[in-house]
Design a protein around this motif. Sequence first.
Motif, short mmCIF file in Angstrom:
data_model
loop_
_atom_site.label_atom_id
_atom_site.label_comp_id
_atom_site.label_asym_id
_atom_site.label_seq_id
_atom_site.Cartn_x
_atom_site.Cartn_y
_atom_site.Cartn_z
N UNK A 66 61.10 -36.59 23.11
CA UNK A 66 60.11 -37.54 23.73
C UNK A 66 58.16 -37.87 23.19
N UNK A 67 58.14 -37.32 22.53
CA UNK A 67 56.85 -37.24 21.61
C UNK A 67 57.19 -37.86 21.01
N UNK A 68 57.88 -38.54 20.45
CA UNK A 68 58.51 -40.01 18.90
C UNK A 68 58.29 -41.06 19.38
N UNK A 69 59.04 -40.65 20.57
CA UNK A 69 58.48 -41.83 21.48
C UNK A 69 56.96 -42.21 21.88
N UNK A 70 56.80 -41.86 22.62
CA UNK A 70 55.12 -40.98 22.70
C UNK A 70 54.42 -41.93 21.68
N UNK A 71 54.83 -41.68 20.36
CA UNK A 71 53.85 -41.75 19.02
C UNK A 71 54.27 -43.42 18.46
N UNK A 72 55.54 -43.26 18.73
CA UNK A 72 55.87 -45.21 18.74
C UNK A 72 55.46 -46.25 19.48
N UNK A 73 55.36 -45.15 21.22
CA UNK A 73 54.30 -46.66 21.77
C UNK A 73 53.24 -46.57 21.49
N UNK A 74 52.40 -45.51 21.30
CA UNK A 74 51.07 -45.87 20.44
C UNK A 74 50.48 -46.61 19.15
N UNK A 75 52.28 -46.57 18.79
CA UNK A 75 51.26 -47.65 17.54
C UNK A 75 51.33 -48.44 17.98
N UNK A 100 61.02 -47.85 -0.45
CA UNK A 100 62.24 -48.34 0.58
C UNK A 100 61.53 -47.83 1.48
N UNK A 101 61.77 -48.46 3.10
CA UNK A 101 61.23 -48.68 4.19
C UNK A 101 62.49 -49.04 4.35
N UNK A 102 63.27 -47.90 5.64
CA UNK A 102 64.13 -48.09 6.30
C UNK A 102 64.29 -48.59 7.65
N UNK A 103 65.21 -48.79 8.32
CA UNK A 103 65.42 -49.08 9.81
C UNK A 103 64.66 -48.31 10.78
N UNK A 104 64.56 -47.07 10.51
CA UNK A 104 63.99 -45.90 11.29
C UNK A 104 62.79 -45.95 11.29
#
Length: 526
Positions: free
Chosen positions: A263-272, A422-426
């Motif tokens: 959930x935290x990762x999702x929120x961080x991604x949304x904030x970004x 290298x920047x990966x998909x993740x």
Amino acid sequence: MENSDRFDAAQSSEGRYRLLVEAITDYAIYMLDRDGHVTSWNPGAKRFKGYEAEEIIGHHFSTFYTEAEREQKVPALALEEAERTGRFEREGWRVRKDGTQFWAHVIIDAIRSPKGELVGFAKITRDLTERRAAEAKLRESEQQFRLMVQSVTDYAIYMLDVEGNVASWNAGAQRIKGYGPEEIIGRHFSNFYTEEDRAAGIPRTGLQTATREGRWEHEGQRVRKDGTRFWAHVVIDAIRDDDGKLVGFAKVTRDITERREAKAALQAAQATLIRSQKLEAIGQLTGGVAHDFNNLLQVISGNLQLLSKDIAGNARAEMRVQSALAGVARGSKLATQLLAFARRQPLEPRVVNVGRLIKGMDELLRRAIGEEIEVETVVGGGLWNSLIDPDQLENAILNLAINARDAMNGEGRLTIEASNAFLDDEYVRHYDDLIAGQYVMIAVTDTGVGIPSDILERVYEPFFTTKAEGKGTGLGLAMVYGFLKQSGGHVKIYSEIGAGTTVKLYFPREMAIEDTLVSATSGDIK
Ligand SMILES: Nc1ncnc2c1ncn2[C@@H]1O[C@H](COP(=O)(O)OP(=O)(O)OP(=O)(O)O)[C@@H](O)[C@H]1O
Ligand SMILES: [Mg+2]
């Protein structure tokens, strides 16, 4: 019995008893003589045992026992005990007329004459087959339930006694908390709480709330046997007996660490994403304004230059025109910076090896940031090429170096590093229009004050600055951001309060060979 007989019988108390006994079908109630022969028979007896009164009266009651019991003289012993003690009570198998068996509860009472002489026995038998079957079923389902609870591994399910000591333990509890049953049963459940929660009385609150309201639900950190912590979702239910007396608590705990992290990762991604969309919107607006503004400045500047010819020889007027032109120059620099942020600056990209370019900036950097700050440049071997406007790259690095200087208050270390990355998909998943693949990375690291997270969210915004009036305009990182985006690259800032900041610039790898040798021009430092 005929109705009239029944009426007659009801006239005496003895008769009333007889009526009562004869109406009962749930109990076999009958009499034996002193030797154990049946002397009376009621409907209940007929229902359980299958004999009509005339078939059985006069027969010995041992008929109802199993052969094995008859051989062991159980019927005789029963009468003996009833005679000796007044009453015999047992549960056991009895045999119906058709040979089938049923589980019976039996009471035999000795009946004595007023003189105390034994005259016979009263026998009351109840058929407990159904109850016994129900009990067996219940036992079985309880056992299945226990097995199920014990084998659940995703949830810690266990019981607490009234004081809160662990009374049972399942596989899930062992998996989540790390204790084997023998280590934890009997110990207080507050062992699972953090020091802080124990000090704040949370375990006590939990039991009190469950006692008062029947249930307590809570999310918080809990401690495993090995001392590590996990996020738990906890429910405590009070368990009461039929009289409502509290007998303990049922506790169900789920490890929600992963769910919380996701959930935290999702929120961080949304904030970004929201931040980059915001910058996008500001960029569009700023770009438009800066463009028009720049055109106006061109007109003003052109006319001022013509005017300066007209007033040649008038020193005062010439001075005024000069300061007006200086103002135009400042305005045009601002417009350029804003256009850079808006990704609308004219770029002249060339295939460069940034390693060489960085090395060439040594002198410039040293002058820009002062003697007290150590500068180190580290360039990885076999560095890839990249397609970049070298002047703008230099400008960007200079901006980052000046920010670093300002963050270090005159002493510390500045490290500029270039390496392949290298920047990966993740990684790219969290950013709009960033493609996974090979990049050339330039990291500018300082040992300065660091950037607080609320400020970190805003550093790319144009005019966002924490510096005093006249010290910073808040356009440095905005330009760097726009430049990197316009170059198909990416910026990322890592910062720790008190430890320092690293700004990483990523430029896509370019397969072509380097254009011409690009040397750093030691331009003016602002
Ligand atoms: N290396 C750093 N260490 C600590 N804070 C930083 C660092 N780089 C940037 N910041 C913070 O980000 C803000 C914005 O930086 P930016 O370079 O965009 O503007 P500025 O340096 O304030 O002004 P300008 O660069 O236009 O002179 C700074 O005011 C500062 O608070
Ligand atoms: Mg700056």
